[in-house]
Design a protein around this motif. Structure first.
Motif, PDB file in Angstrom:
ATOM      1  N   GLN A  34       0.829  -1.205   0.000  1.00 38.77           N
ATOM      2  CA  GLN A  34       0.000   0.000   0.000  1.00 38.77           C
ATOM      3  C   GLN A  34       0.861   1.251   0.000  1.00 38.77           C
ATOM      4  O   GLN A  34       0.536   2.234  -0.679  1.00 38.77           O
ATOM      5  CB  GLN A  34      -0.933  -0.007   1.222  1.00 38.77           C
ATOM      6  CG  GLN A  34      -2.037  -1.048   1.156  1.00 38.77           C
ATOM      7  CD  GLN A  34      -3.089  -0.723   0.110  1.00 38.77           C
ATOM      8  OE1 GLN A  34      -3.016   0.275  -0.604  1.00 38.77           O
ATOM      9  NE2 GLN A  34      -4.101  -1.577  -0.001  1.00 38.77           N
ATOM     10  N   ALA A  35       1.940   1.221   0.742  1.00 43.74           N
ATOM     11  CA  ALA A  35       2.848   2.372   0.758  1.00 43.74           C
ATOM     12  C   ALA A  35       3.462   2.592  -0.620  1.00 43.74           C
ATOM     13  O   ALA A  35       3.668   3.739  -1.044  1.00 43.74           O
ATOM     14  CB  ALA A  35       3.949   2.159   1.801  1.00 43.74           C
ATOM     15  N   LEU A  37       2.028   1.872  -3.543  1.00 43.64           N
ATOM     16  CA  LEU A  37       1.007   2.466  -4.409  1.00 43.64           C
ATOM     17  C   LEU A  37       0.892   3.972  -4.164  1.00 43.64           C
ATOM     18  O   LEU A  37       0.800   4.760  -5.112  1.00 43.64           O
ATOM     19  CB  LEU A  37      -0.340   1.791  -4.174  1.00 43.64           C
ATOM     20  CG  LEU A  37      -0.454   0.350  -4.691  1.00 43.64           C
ATOM     21  CD1 LEU A  37      -1.716  -0.315  -4.155  1.00 43.64           C
ATOM     22  CD2 LEU A  37      -0.453   0.321  -6.218  1.00 43.64           C
ATOM     23  N   GLU A  38       0.901   4.364  -2.910  1.00 45.79           N
ATOM     24  CA  GLU A  38       0.815   5.793  -2.590  1.00 45.79           C
ATOM     25  C   GLU A  38       2.052   6.534  -3.085  1.00 45.79           C
ATOM     26  O   GLU A  38       1.962   7.652  -3.582  1.00 45.79           O
ATOM     27  CB  GLU A  38       0.653   5.987  -1.084  1.00 45.79           C
ATOM     28  CG  GLU A  38      -0.710   5.565  -0.566  1.00 45.79           C
ATOM     29  CD  GLU A  38      -1.841   6.292  -1.267  1.00 45.79           C
ATOM     30  OE1 GLU A  38      -1.736   7.515  -1.456  1.00 45.79           O
ATOM     31  OE2 GLU A  38      -2.831   5.632  -1.663  1.00 45.79           O
ATOM     32  N   SER A  39       3.212   5.895  -2.959  1.00 52.21           N
ATOM     33  CA  SER A  39       4.446   6.524  -3.401  1.00 52.21           C
ATOM     34  C   SER A  39       4.432   6.754  -4.914  1.00 52.21           C
ATOM     35  O   SER A  39       4.832   7.824  -5.391  1.00 52.21           O
ATOM     36  CB  SER A  39       5.639   5.644  -3.022  1.00 52.21           C
ATOM     37  OG  SER A  39       6.851   6.204  -3.490  1.00 52.21           O
ATOM     38  N   ARG A  41       1.810   7.085  -6.823  1.00 54.29           N
ATOM     39  CA  ARG A  41       0.828   8.140  -7.127  1.00 54.29           C
ATOM     40  C   ARG A  41       1.438   9.529  -6.931  1.00 54.29           C
ATOM     41  O   ARG A  41       1.140  10.460  -7.678  1.00 54.29           O
ATOM     42  CB  ARG A  41      -0.398   7.983  -6.230  1.00 54.29           C
ATOM     43  CG  ARG A  41      -1.345   6.856  -6.646  1.00 54.29           C
ATOM     44  CD  ARG A  41      -2.652   6.946  -5.885  1.00 54.29           C
ATOM     45  NE  ARG A  41      -3.584   5.883  -6.269  1.00 54.29           N
ATOM     46  CZ  ARG A  41      -3.731   4.747  -5.627  1.00 54.29           C
ATOM     47  NH1 ARG A  41      -2.999   4.516  -4.538  1.00 54.29           N
ATOM     48  NH2 ARG A  41      -4.590   3.839  -6.038  1.00 54.29           N
ATOM     49  N   GLN A  42       2.273   9.669  -5.921  1.00 51.34           N
ATOM     50  CA  GLN A  42       2.850  10.980  -5.603  1.00 51.34           C
ATOM     51  C   GLN A  42       4.018  11.331  -6.524  1.00 51.34           C
ATOM     52  O   GLN A  42       4.159  12.475  -6.946  1.00 51.34           O
ATOM     53  CB  GLN A  42       3.296  11.004  -4.148  1.00 51.34           C
ATOM     54  CG  GLN A  42       2.132  10.902  -3.156  1.00 51.34           C
ATOM     55  CD  GLN A  42       2.600  10.790  -1.723  1.00 51.34           C
ATOM     56  OE1 GLN A  42       3.762  11.070  -1.411  1.00 51.34           O
ATOM     57  NE2 GLN A  42       1.716  10.373  -0.835  1.00 51.34           N
ATOM     58  N   GLU A  44       6.063   9.151  -9.635  1.00 58.41           N
ATOM     59  CA  GLU A  44       6.286   7.882 -10.326  1.00 58.41           C
ATOM     60  C   GLU A  44       7.771   7.626 -10.547  1.00 58.41           C
ATOM     61  O   GLU A  44       8.479   8.474 -11.097  1.00 58.41           O
ATOM     62  CB  GLU A  44       5.553   7.884 -11.664  1.00 58.41           C
ATOM     63  CG  GLU A  44       5.602   6.549 -12.384  1.00 58.41           C
ATOM     64  CD  GLU A  44       4.657   6.495 -13.562  1.00 58.41           C
ATOM     65  OE1 GLU A  44       5.154   6.548 -14.705  1.00 58.41           O
ATOM     66  OE2 GLU A  44       3.431   6.419 -13.339  1.00 58.41           O
ATOM     67  N   GLN A  65      -3.535  -3.096  -9.111  1.00 59.15           N
ATOM     68  CA  GLN A  65      -3.985  -1.747  -8.769  1.00 59.15           C
ATOM     69  C   GLN A  65      -3.128  -0.691  -9.463  1.00 59.15           C
ATOM     70  O   GLN A  65      -3.631   0.340  -9.910  1.00 59.15           O
ATOM     71  CB  GLN A  65      -3.954  -1.552  -7.253  1.00 59.15           C
ATOM     72  CG  GLN A  65      -4.949  -2.421  -6.492  1.00 59.15           C
ATOM     73  CD  GLN A  65      -5.017  -2.070  -5.024  1.00 59.15           C
ATOM     74  OE1 GLN A  65      -4.859  -0.910  -4.626  1.00 59.15           O
ATOM     75  NE2 GLN A  65      -5.237  -3.077  -4.186  1.00 59.15           N
ATOM     76  N   LEU A  66      -1.836  -0.962  -9.549  1.00 58.86           N
ATOM     77  CA  LEU A  66      -0.910  -0.020 -10.181  1.00 58.86           C
ATOM     78  C   LEU A  66      -1.284   0.225 -11.640  1.00 58.86           C
ATOM     79  O   LEU A  66      -1.257   1.364 -12.118  1.00 58.86           O
ATOM     80  CB  LEU A  66       0.507  -0.577 -10.087  1.00 58.86           C
ATOM     81  CG  LEU A  66       1.642   0.270 -10.655  1.00 58.86           C
ATOM     82  CD1 LEU A  66       1.853   1.500  -9.778  1.00 58.86           C
ATOM     83  CD2 LEU A  66       2.923  -0.560 -10.748  1.00 58.86           C
ATOM     84  N   SER A  70      -1.007   3.653 -13.791  1.00 56.16           N
ATOM     85  CA  SER A  70       0.397   3.849 -14.164  1.00 56.16           C
ATOM     86  C   SER A  70       0.878   2.711 -15.059  1.00 56.16           C
ATOM     87  O   SER A  70       0.461   1.563 -14.904  1.00 56.16           O
ATOM     88  CB  SER A  70       1.274   3.906 -12.907  1.00 56.16           C
ATOM     89  OG  SER A  70       2.651   3.911 -13.254  1.00 56.16           O
TER      90      SER A  70
END
Length: 228
Positions: A34-35, A37-39, A41-42, A44, A65-66, A70
């Motif tokens: 999860q971390a 995925l958030e990284s 998003r912020q 790439e 999910q990625l 992306s």
């Protein structure tokens, strides 16, 4: 170039960080999916090295999910050597698959090969918009429309369609299509072309269920049909 490593075992992450930084890459290490995925998003990264067996969610689920937002290249790390795992990993959008234990230098070499393959190329000879029987593909903008409707394609699907549209009616072997993706034919991914074609067909059917513009030539390969 920036490589994001998602691996919950510190010792493995440390060896990768050392090997990649020795080749001039910058790295970030995270232990949870999860971390990661958030990284992404912020900010790439240029490539993601992703362990399959993460403690919060599996690497396969992270990749699924990625791919919703992306197309960053992904290399899977896994302790499992089953063919089905490799096929699943590639089908959901990974670019490579490395089985533990592995050589960190080999992983670094694979990273360089993938980054070279996905790097922007000189499009001076292939920048023209391709229009053919309902298709409109713009290589520069990486956009494609079918019967006036936009298609949301993965990087590999877009490249496959580009190859087929560039020479309609020509029958391409799986090896030739792999070459169009920038993947060596001896990499063992020939059958993965079938999965990309299946996914591409499904997206085309969502727009027009009565017509399949991609022709299968058994034992030979695929071509783009002329007309309906």
């Amino acid at each position: 170039m920036h490589i994001l490593i998602v691996e919950d075992e510190a010792a493995i992450a440390d060896t990768l960080i050392y090997a990649l930084q020795s080749e001039g890459f910058t790295t970030t290490w995270l232990a949870l999916g999860q971390a990661a995925l958030e990284s992404v998003r912020q900010a790439e990264p240029d490539l993601l090295i992703l362990d399959v067996g993460l403690p919060d969610i599996s690497g396969f689920e992270v990749c699924k999910q990625l791919r919703r937002f992306s197309e960053v290249p992904v290399i899977f790390l896994t302790a499992r050597d089953g063919e089905i795992d490799r096929v699943v990993g590639l089908e959901i959008g990974a670019d490579d698959y490395v089985v533990k234990p592995f050589s960190p230098r080999e992983v670094a070499a694979r990273v360089k090969v993938i980054l070279k393959r996905v790097a922007p190329r000189d499009v001076s000879n292939s920048a023209a918009v391709l229009r053919y029987f309902g298709f409109e593909l713009d290589p520069k903008r990486v956009q494609v429309h079918y019967l006036g409707q936009p298609l949301s394609l993965t990087r590999h699907e877009f490249k496959l369609l580009n190859v087929l549209l560039d020479q309609p009616e020509r029958v391409f072997s799986r090896e030739q299509l792999l070459d169009g993706l920038g993947i060596a034919a001896d990499a063992g991914y020939e059958r993965n072309i079938d999965s990309h074609i299946k996914s591409l067909r499904a997206k085309l059917r969502q727009i027009n269920a009565s017509h399949d513009p991609i022709q299968t030539h058994r034992g030979l390969g695929y071509s783009l049909k002329c007309g309906r």
